[in-house]
Design an enzyme around this catalytic site. Structure first.
Site, mmCIF file in Angstrom:
data_model
loop_
_atom_site.group_PDB
_atom_site.id
_atom_site.type_symbol
_atom_site.label_atom_id
_atom_site.label_comp_id
_atom_site.label_asym_id
_atom_site.label_seq_id
_atom_site.Cartn_x
_atom_site.Cartn_y
_atom_site.Cartn_z
ATOM 1 N N LYS A 141 3.806 -16.141 3.355
ATOM 2 C CA LYS A 141 4.471 -16.253 2.469
ATOM 3 C C LYS A 141 5.677 -15.927 2.342
ATOM 4 O O LYS A 141 6.288 -15.885 1.371
ATOM 5 C CB LYS A 141 3.778 -15.189 1.292
ATOM 6 C CG LYS A 141 4.081 -16.371 -0.436
ATOM 7 C CD LYS A 141 2.947 -17.580 -0.232
ATOM 8 C CE LYS A 141 3.081 -18.050 -1.558
ATOM 9 N NZ LYS A 141 2.421 -19.466 -1.606
ATOM 10 N N ASP B 93 -12.316 -9.432 3.618
ATOM 11 C CA ASP B 93 -13.092 -9.993 2.795
ATOM 12 C C ASP B 93 -13.006 -11.682 2.472
ATOM 13 O O ASP B 93 -14.707 -11.911 3.461
ATOM 14 C CB ASP B 93 -13.077 -10.082 1.425
ATOM 15 C CG ASP B 93 -12.418 -8.154 0.819
ATOM 16 O OD1 ASP B 93 -13.198 -7.582 1.760
ATOM 17 O OD2 ASP B 93 -13.476 -7.820 -0.168
ATOM 18 N N TYR C 62 1.182 -1.214 0.112
ATOM 19 C CA TYR C 62 -0.279 -0.370 -0.295
ATOM 20 C C TYR C 62 0.642 1.425 0.018
ATOM 21 O O TYR C 62 0.694 2.256 -0.365
ATOM 22 C CB TYR C 62 -1.108 0.144 0.891
ATOM 23 C CG TYR C 62 -1.818 -0.858 0.970
ATOM 24 C CD1 TYR C 62 -1.791 -2.030 1.149
ATOM 25 C CD2 TYR C 62 -3.654 0.012 0.803
ATOM 26 C CE1 TYR C 62 -2.898 -2.852 0.639
ATOM 27 C CE2 TYR C 62 -5.015 -1.601 1.171
ATOM 28 C CZ TYR C 62 -4.670 -2.056 0.573
ATOM 29 O OH TYR C 62 -5.295 -2.748 0.219
ATOM 30 N N ASP D 244 -5.860 -7.724 4.314
ATOM 31 C CA ASP D 244 -6.649 -7.079 2.464
ATOM 32 C C ASP D 244 -7.727 -8.238 2.267
ATOM 33 O O ASP D 244 -9.237 -7.885 3.112
ATOM 34 C CB ASP D 244 -6.224 -6.110 1.742
ATOM 35 C CG ASP D 244 -7.468 -5.476 0.663
ATOM 36 O OD1 ASP D 244 -8.626 -4.246 1.526
ATOM 37 O OD2 ASP D 244 -7.494 -5.579 -0.785
ATOM 38 N N ASP E 160 -2.200 -18.428 1.284
ATOM 39 C CA ASP E 160 -3.686 -19.243 0.726
ATOM 40 C C ASP E 160 -3.485 -20.541 1.266
ATOM 41 O O ASP E 160 -4.494 -20.435 1.595
ATOM 42 C CB ASP E 160 -2.840 -20.147 -0.558
ATOM 43 C CG ASP E 160 -0.830 -20.026 -0.308
ATOM 44 O OD1 ASP E 160 -0.151 -20.208 0.756
ATOM 45 O OD2 ASP E 160 -0.371 -20.915 -1.227
#
Ligand code: IPM
Ligand code: MN
Length: 356
Positions: free
Chosen positions: A190, A252, A138, A248, A224
């Site tokens: 990750k 969701d 970001y 982010d 993941d």
């Protein structure tokens, strides 16, 4: 004398003003009942103002916001404004300008709410995501060169420094301790591919955990795999900490497992400064002005705001009222299917808060 809090209210775009109106209604009821005051000041930042004046958020607004105890935000996003302008110019500018370095997003399924996860109930879906909120992709460096040519290059880099990572991790460890449930903090990263950025996160996580939080169990999941387990075994999670972009995305996913954007709320926190609370769904322009949008996410954001102001009894009363309404009265969280209008939801919660 009654305690008083200065609240900046930014209703914003689309259905933002409608849901904020209900949120304010509920906050007022709780403040009256629990004996504190809310001094509200409204600001018109959003798409309409931008279209009228060409201005997103003036620099002076950031300073002005510092005088408040909290910010209550509806939604930012306008169908006639190119994506990115309002998001970056208002929402992200506030987050970064006020150094709200934590984005706290509870994923909690309330009784009476439907989840798309088969065979999972409120006892399985109750965890919190601590999303780093001022760094990573970001705010990383980047740019485009040779635009429009076959050799065009676009760079957008994930940049983290140790300070940003450490302060986010510290918040997450402290939060896990205070929450006092499974006392388990999971780092979502990750490290198998992003061997620089998430190597830093993982080392910092283990160092801090080992030295300062020996009673907190540490877990690690790739992003993941995190998505997979959030669907298959959400009951594993207590607190998840992660960088800005992954946070982010996974929130969701988390939101839809708790009933969707009609209920999911978040806090942009600067634990040493001014924090901002918002429903995490968007401005839902097609429902604007129809009195059909669900205001519960905005109300839940208000509840988080009360908690952060230290008004814990009032926050609990709002949550209890939500739970009651969800179990007894509200048919569905989807816009137009609640079995009542937007303003009825606010009225109902006020009634429950006052009669309890
Ligand atoms: C969120 C939103 C924002 C984000 C957008 C609107 C800039 O998706 O709050 O999750 O990416 O952080
Ligand atoms: Mn998002």
């Amino acid at each position: 004398m009654a305690k008083s809090y200065k609240i900046a209210v930014i209703p914003g775009d689309g259905t933002g003003p409608e849901v904020v109106r209900e949120g304010v209604k509920v906050l007022e009821a709780a403040s009256g009942k629990f004996g504190f005051k809310l001094e509200k000041q409204e600001f018109d930042f959003g798409g309409e103002r931008y279209k009228r004046t060409g201005e997103t958020l003036p620099d002076s607004a950031i300073d002005e916001m510092r005088a408040f105890d909290a910010i209550y935000l509806g939604a930012i996003g306008h169908p006639d404004v190119k994506p990115g302008i309002l998001e970056k110019g208002i929402l992200l500018k506030l987050r970064f300008g006020l150094d709200q370095y934590i984005n706290l997003r509870p994923v909690k399924l309330y009784p009476g709410v439907e989840t798309p996860l088969r065979n999972k109930g409120p006892e399985d879906i109750d965890y919190v995501v601590v999303r780093e909120n001022t760094g990573g992709l970001y705010t990383g460096t980047g740019g485009i060169s040779m635009k429009g040519t076959p050799h065009e290059v676009a760079v957008q880099s994930m940049v983290y420094n140790r300070f940003q990572v450490d302060r986010c991790l510290r918040y997450a460890f402290e939060y896990t301790k205070k929450r006092n449930r499974k006392k388990t903090l999971a780092l979502c990263g990750k490290t198998n591919v992003l061997t620089f950025a998430y190597d830093l996160w993982e080392r910092a996580f283990n160092e801090m955990g080992e030295k300062e939080y020996p009673d907190i169990t540490r877990e690690y999941y790739h992003v993941d795999a995190t998505c997979m387990w959030m669907v298959k075994n959400p009951e594993w999670f207590d607190v998840i900490v992660t960088g800005n972009m992954f946070g982010d995305i996974i929130t969701d996913l988390g939101a839809i497992t708790q009933g969707g954007m009609g209920i999911a709320a978040g806090g942009n926190l600067n634990p040493e400064g001014v924090s901002m609370f918002e429903p995490i769904g968007g401005s839902a322009p097609k429902y604007t002005g129809k009195n059909v949008i669900n205001p519960l996410a905005a109300i839940a954001a208000g509840q988080m705001m009360l908690e952060s102001l230290g008004e814990e009894d009032a926050a609990e009363a709002v949550e209890d009222a939500m739970v009651k309404a969800l179990q007894k009265d509200i048919k569905s969280l989807s816009a137009g299917k609640m079995g009542m209008g937007t303003s009825d939801v606010g009225d109902l919660l006020v009634k429950y808060i006052l009669e309890d």
